[in-house]
Design a protein around this motif. Structure first.
Motif, PDB file in Angstrom:
ATOM      1  N   PHE A   5       9.113  33.802  29.390  1.00 17.61           N
ATOM      2  CA  PHE A   5       7.819  33.516  28.782  1.00 17.61           C
ATOM      3  C   PHE A   5       7.277  32.164  29.222  1.00 17.61           C
ATOM      4  CE2 PHE A   5       8.709  37.130  26.081  1.00 17.61           C
ATOM      5  CZ  PHE A   5       7.441  37.664  25.887  1.00 17.61           C
ATOM      6  N   GLY A   6       8.168  31.247  29.593  1.00 21.63           N
ATOM      7  CA  GLY A   6       7.703  29.990  30.177  1.00 21.63           C
ATOM      8  C   GLY A   6       6.956  30.246  31.475  1.00 21.63           C
ATOM      9  N   GLY A  12      -0.392  32.147  33.023  1.00 22.31           N
ATOM     10  CA  GLY A  12      -1.619  32.180  32.233  1.00 22.31           C
ATOM     11  C   GLY A  12      -2.484  30.966  32.475  1.00 22.31           C
ATOM     12  N   VAL A  13      -1.859  29.794  32.620  1.00 21.30           N
ATOM     13  CA  VAL A  13      -2.604  28.568  32.925  1.00 21.30           C
ATOM     14  C   VAL A  13      -3.303  28.697  34.275  1.00 21.30           C
ATOM     15  CG1 VAL A  13      -2.396  26.114  33.457  1.00 21.30           C
ATOM     16  CG2 VAL A  13      -1.119  27.076  31.541  1.00 21.30           C
ATOM     17  N   VAL A  14      -2.551  29.136  35.291  1.00 19.69           N
ATOM     18  CA  VAL A  14      -3.106  29.248  36.645  1.00 19.69           C
ATOM     19  C   VAL A  14      -4.251  30.257  36.675  1.00 19.69           C
ATOM     20  CG1 VAL A  14      -2.606  29.938  39.020  1.00 19.69           C
ATOM     21  CG2 VAL A  14      -0.949  28.561  37.748  1.00 19.69           C
ATOM     22  N   ALA A  15      -4.032  31.425  36.065  1.00 18.95           N
ATOM     23  CA  ALA A  15      -5.062  32.470  36.074  1.00 18.95           C
ATOM     24  C   ALA A  15      -6.302  32.027  35.317  1.00 18.95           C
ATOM     25  CB  ALA A  15      -4.497  33.753  35.465  1.00 18.95           C
ATOM     26  N   VAL A  59      -5.665  28.178  27.818  1.00 15.33           N
ATOM     27  CA  VAL A  59      -5.009  27.396  28.863  1.00 15.33           C
ATOM     28  C   VAL A  59      -4.205  26.252  28.245  1.00 15.33           C
ATOM     29  CG1 VAL A  59      -5.438  25.776  30.767  1.00 15.33           C
ATOM     30  CG2 VAL A  59      -6.581  28.004  30.733  1.00 15.33           C
ATOM     31  N   VAL A  60      -4.800  25.574  27.266  1.00 17.90           N
ATOM     32  CA  VAL A  60      -4.103  24.473  26.589  1.00 17.90           C
ATOM     33  C   VAL A  60      -2.849  24.995  25.881  1.00 17.90           C
ATOM     34  CG1 VAL A  60      -4.268  22.773  24.734  1.00 17.90           C
ATOM     35  CG2 VAL A  60      -6.177  23.083  26.326  1.00 17.90           C
ATOM     36  N   VAL A  61      -2.978  26.112  25.177  1.00 20.87           N
ATOM     37  CA  VAL A  61      -1.839  26.685  24.453  1.00 20.87           C
ATOM     38  C   VAL A  61      -0.747  27.133  25.422  1.00 20.87           C
ATOM     39  CG1 VAL A  61      -1.128  28.713  23.110  1.00 20.87           C
ATOM     40  CG2 VAL A  61      -3.080  27.349  22.367  1.00 20.87           C
ATOM     41  N   PHE A  62      -1.142  27.796  26.505  1.00 18.33           N
ATOM     42  CA  PHE A  62      -0.151  28.220  27.490  1.00 18.33           C
ATOM     43  C   PHE A  62       0.579  27.021  28.092  1.00 18.33           C
ATOM     44  CE2 PHE A  62      -2.592  32.374  28.351  1.00 18.33           C
ATOM     45  CZ  PHE A  62      -1.711  33.119  27.577  1.00 18.33           C
ATOM     46  N   ALA A  63      -0.167  25.953  28.392  1.00 17.76           N
ATOM     47  CA  ALA A  63       0.441  24.782  29.025  1.00 17.76           C
ATOM     48  C   ALA A  63       1.437  24.100  28.084  1.00 17.76           C
ATOM     49  CB  ALA A  63      -0.646  23.801  29.454  1.00 17.76           C
ATOM     50  N   ALA A 123      -6.317  37.676  30.263  1.00 20.45           N
ATOM     51  CA  ALA A 123      -5.853  36.549  29.449  1.00 20.45           C
ATOM     52  C   ALA A 123      -5.682  36.921  27.975  1.00 20.45           C
ATOM     53  CB  ALA A 123      -6.803  35.357  29.604  1.00 20.45           C
ATOM     54  N   PRO A 124      -6.629  37.656  27.363  1.00 21.79           N
ATOM     55  CA  PRO A 124      -6.396  38.070  25.974  1.00 21.79           C
ATOM     56  C   PRO A 124      -5.146  38.931  25.804  1.00 21.79           C
ATOM     57  CG  PRO A 124      -8.716  38.280  26.507  1.00 21.79           C
ATOM     58  CD  PRO A 124      -8.017  37.960  27.792  1.00 21.79           C
TER      59      PRO A 124
END
Length: 228
Positions: A5-6, A12-15, A59-63, A123-124
């Motif tokens: 998941f990491g 997810g950040v990149v996409a 993006v913030v949450v994924f990072a 992303a969703p």
């Protein structure tokens, strides 16, 4: 599980960043090709879309989430609330787009197809899977639903105040709304139509936010154990 998941969160950040930058560049180039001089308006309008705001949050949450997972740290409570909120917003983005907006040209000048799908579908779905199955999810209290719904309320107020004051450079209209169902001039019922959609979407946000909290409270029963 944490490493998997990491990696998914980093993806997810990149996409998300690629999709937003790609759409922003496309919109900027479209405005420039039309000879529009107020190019600073591109950025204000761009970040006035609920979809973009939600994806920035994702993006913030994924990072942050990727760092926590790779460091083997469970969600702090502040991050759990942020993660739940953004998950709810992304679910609403997915539902509203696919029910009301798919196939409709939005007022950003032109739509970049692959970016559109990433922001509204990929992303969703990724953040939904993350909420259900990623390790470290914390149990939330029902009172935290108030925090989840705070941003959408502020966004609607901002949008309805700004709409009559902004100028639509592409459509050459004296108003600018990010979504057609919020523009009273597009319906014979005017603001009654807008109020209907606002109430409808508010109901969706409340239901989705409650669902997100409910999942966190399932504890060891389903699908993964939440921490207290």
């Amino acid at each position: 599980m944490r490493a998997l998941f990491g990696i998914l969160r980093i993806a997810g950040v990149v996409a998300g960043v690629a999709a937003m930058v790609g759409q922003l560049i496309t919109t900027y180039n479209k405005w420039a090709s039309l000879g529009i001089r107020n190019l600073s308006g591109v950025f204000v309008n761009f970040f006035s879309f609920f979809t973009i705001d939600s994806n920035v949050g994702a993006v913030v949450v994924f990072a942050i989430g990727a760092v926590l997972l790779l460091r083997r740290v469970d969600d702090p409570r502040w991050f759990a609330i942020l993660r739940a909120s953004v998950t709810a917003y992304m679910v609403v983005t997915f539902v509203v787009y696919n029910l009301l907006l798919r196939g409709i040209e939005l007022p950003q000048g032109t739509t970049l197809p692959w970016s559109n799908e990433v922001l509204h579908v990929v992303a969703p779905l990724l953040i939904i899977v993350d909420w259900f199955f990623a390790p470290g999810r914390r149990r939330l209290e029902w009172r935290e639903l108030r925090i989840i719904v705070a941003f959408p309320i502020l966004w609607v107020v901002y949008t309805l105040i700004r709409g009559p004051l902004a100028y639509n450079e592409v459509g050459k209209k004296p108003t600018w709304y990010p979504y057609p169902f919020l523009d009273p001039s597009l319906s014979p019922e005017g603001y009654f139509s807008v109020a209907f959609y606002v109430i409808l979407i508010a109901g969706v946000i409340l239901a989705v936010g409650a669902g997100v909290i409910w999942v966190s409270r399932r504890g060891a029963r389903w699908p993964l154990r939440a921490i207290a």
